[in-house]
Enzyme design. Structure first.
Site, short mmCIF file in Angstrom:
data_model
loop_
_atom_site.label_atom_id
_atom_site.label_comp_id
_atom_site.label_asym_id
_atom_site.label_seq_id
_atom_site.Cartn_x
_atom_site.Cartn_y
_atom_site.Cartn_z
N CYS A 1 0.84 -1.20 0.00
CA CYS A 1 0.00 0.00 0.00
C CYS A 1 0.87 1.25 0.00
O CYS A 1 1.29 1.72 1.06
CB CYS A 1 -0.94 -0.01 1.20
SG CYS A 1 -2.03 1.42 1.23
N CYS B 1 -0.57 4.18 1.92
CA CYS B 1 -0.45 4.09 3.39
C CYS B 1 0.98 4.38 3.84
O CYS B 1 1.19 5.05 4.85
CB CYS B 1 -0.78 2.68 3.89
SG CYS B 1 -2.14 1.86 3.11
N ASP B 2 1.95 3.85 3.14
CA ASP B 2 3.31 3.81 3.68
C ASP B 2 4.33 4.69 2.95
O ASP B 2 5.42 4.92 3.47
CB ASP B 2 3.84 2.36 3.63
CG ASP B 2 3.02 1.42 4.50
OD1 ASP B 2 2.44 1.91 5.48
OD2 ASP B 2 2.96 0.22 4.19
#
Ligand code: NAP
Length: 352
Positions: free
Chosen positions: A172, A175-176
């Protein structure tokens, strides 16, 4: 006695549905799945996909802060063992994925939600009330069901890839990608579809170079997305290569990747700090045994526009199990709320 509503799942959609259902006095029962290693290994951990991410910076309401003291005051003592460790400084930081979902779970429990840690293996749609079977063997009777079992990001299945999850391997980018460990570093994205291009494009805002590794000589992505990859000076497409091994060590996490050419079998190594997968997702629908209608991509179908109804009356779907497009924690939470309201109104219409 039959339950009013059984919620199946353990991510933001499930806990948000539980918060709303509990506050509507529906006394919901959440079946959250077993906390076993096998589920982590299959990309389907307790607390959902957020449990596989590190810090979450884009969930509204959670700016950088002194999280540890906040978490300890919010999370019940009995559940505190589930908290992921604080990064270990007194600096402000953002909430981690697992801790964010744990907060949602606590919020649902605070309003009286009951929780069972078992896996649902079957659902009887013919009977009324409906019946939901857990692995232990018990059947739970319920008037309504909310399916919020999420989707699992696909991984290549390499042992080395598994070893560095949360240490440079991620499925992701949104997300990261902005984490300090990836800034101004070389990264790899694997895949050739729209997601891979989108993730590579997103990561190029932070990284020095993004290698887009694709197993063929043509992207599956739409023309406009493919053009975006080709025109981005920070994206270097590595055609006709598969991943042989993710390289790294315990201290630094991911440090490189070994690729094999599909054309002449030769190998090459790239020095990288991050390894991102974008090879598709698989919705977690196996336990439904094809009893509910799916869309052409295999996700649960909403059968009424802008409502969470499925093809079976009394069964609603929320979160990534019914979303192949947005796939964000906040959208999952939003549809969890919708499903609880839809279930509440449907139950009322049935005189329950
Ligand atoms: P996808 O279109 O199914 O693409 C998956 C990619 O991963 C393909 O290029 C595939 O290679 C590759 N792949 C699959 N298994 C692999 C393996 N084991 N090893 C190496 N490569 C592997 O999935 P997606 O990109 O997640 O897109 C899903 C859907 O969402 C699509 O309909 C897409 O259009 C949509 N989407 C749209 C947007 C947008 O419009 N902005 C953004 C994201 C997603 P092959 O090409 O060789 O099969």
């Amino acid at each position: 006695m039959a339950q009013n509503v059984v919620i199946i799942g353990s991510g933001p959609a499930a806990w948000t549905a539980a918060i709303y259902a509990a506050r509507a006095n529906l006394d919901p029962l959440v079946i959250e799945g077993q906390n076993i290693q096998e589920h982590y290994d299959r990309g389907r951990p307790p607390l959902g996909q957020l449990a596989l991410t590190t810090e979450v910076e884009n969930y509204p309401g959670f700016p950088f802060g002194h999280m540890q003291s906040f978490l300890e005051s919010a999370i019940d003592e009995k559940q505190r063992y589930l908290l992921t460790p604080d990064p270990g400084t007194d600096q402000k930081h953002s909430v981690t994925g697992p801790n964010l979902v744990l907060l949602m779970k606590q919020q649902a429990i605070n309003f009286g939600t009951r929780v069972i840690g078992d896996d649902v293996v079957d659902i009887d749609i013919e009977s009324r009330p409906l019946r939901v079977q857990v692995e232990e063997g018990d059947w739970h009777e319920t008037h309504a069901v909310i399916v919020a079992t999420g989707a699992s990001a696909n991984y290549l299945g390499l042992e080395s890839e598994n070893r560095y999850k949360n240490a440079g391997v991620s499925a992701c980018a949104v997300c990261d990608g902005a984490l300090p460990r990836f800034r101004d570093k070389s990264l790899v994205v694997v895949g050739g579809g729209d997601s891979a291009v989108e993730e590579a494009d997103y990561l190029s805002k932070f990284a020095s170079t993004v290698y887009l590794v694709h197993r063929r000589d043509k992207l599956r992505a739409s023309k406009i997305m493919a053009q975006r990859a080709e025109e981005n000076p920070k994206i270097d497409v590595v055609w006709n290569h598969t991943v042989n091994e993710v390289l790294g060590n315990d201290q630094d996490g991911v440090t490189g990747v070994r690729l094999d050419s599909t054309v002449d079998g030769s190998s090459r190594e790239l020095e990288i700090s991050g390894f991102f997968l974008a090879i598709g997702h698989t919705p977690n629908t196996n336990f439904l045994n094809n009893k509910l209608e799916l869309n052409d991509k295999g996700y649960l179908k909403w059968t009424v526009p802008f409502r969470t109804n499925t093809s079976v009356e009394g069964i609603f779907a929320a979160g990534d199990v019914s979303d192949d497009y947005y796939r964000q924690a906040i959208t999952a939470a939003g549809t969890g709320c919708m499903a609880a309201l839809d279930a509440e109104r449907w139950l009322a219409s049935q005189g329950i």
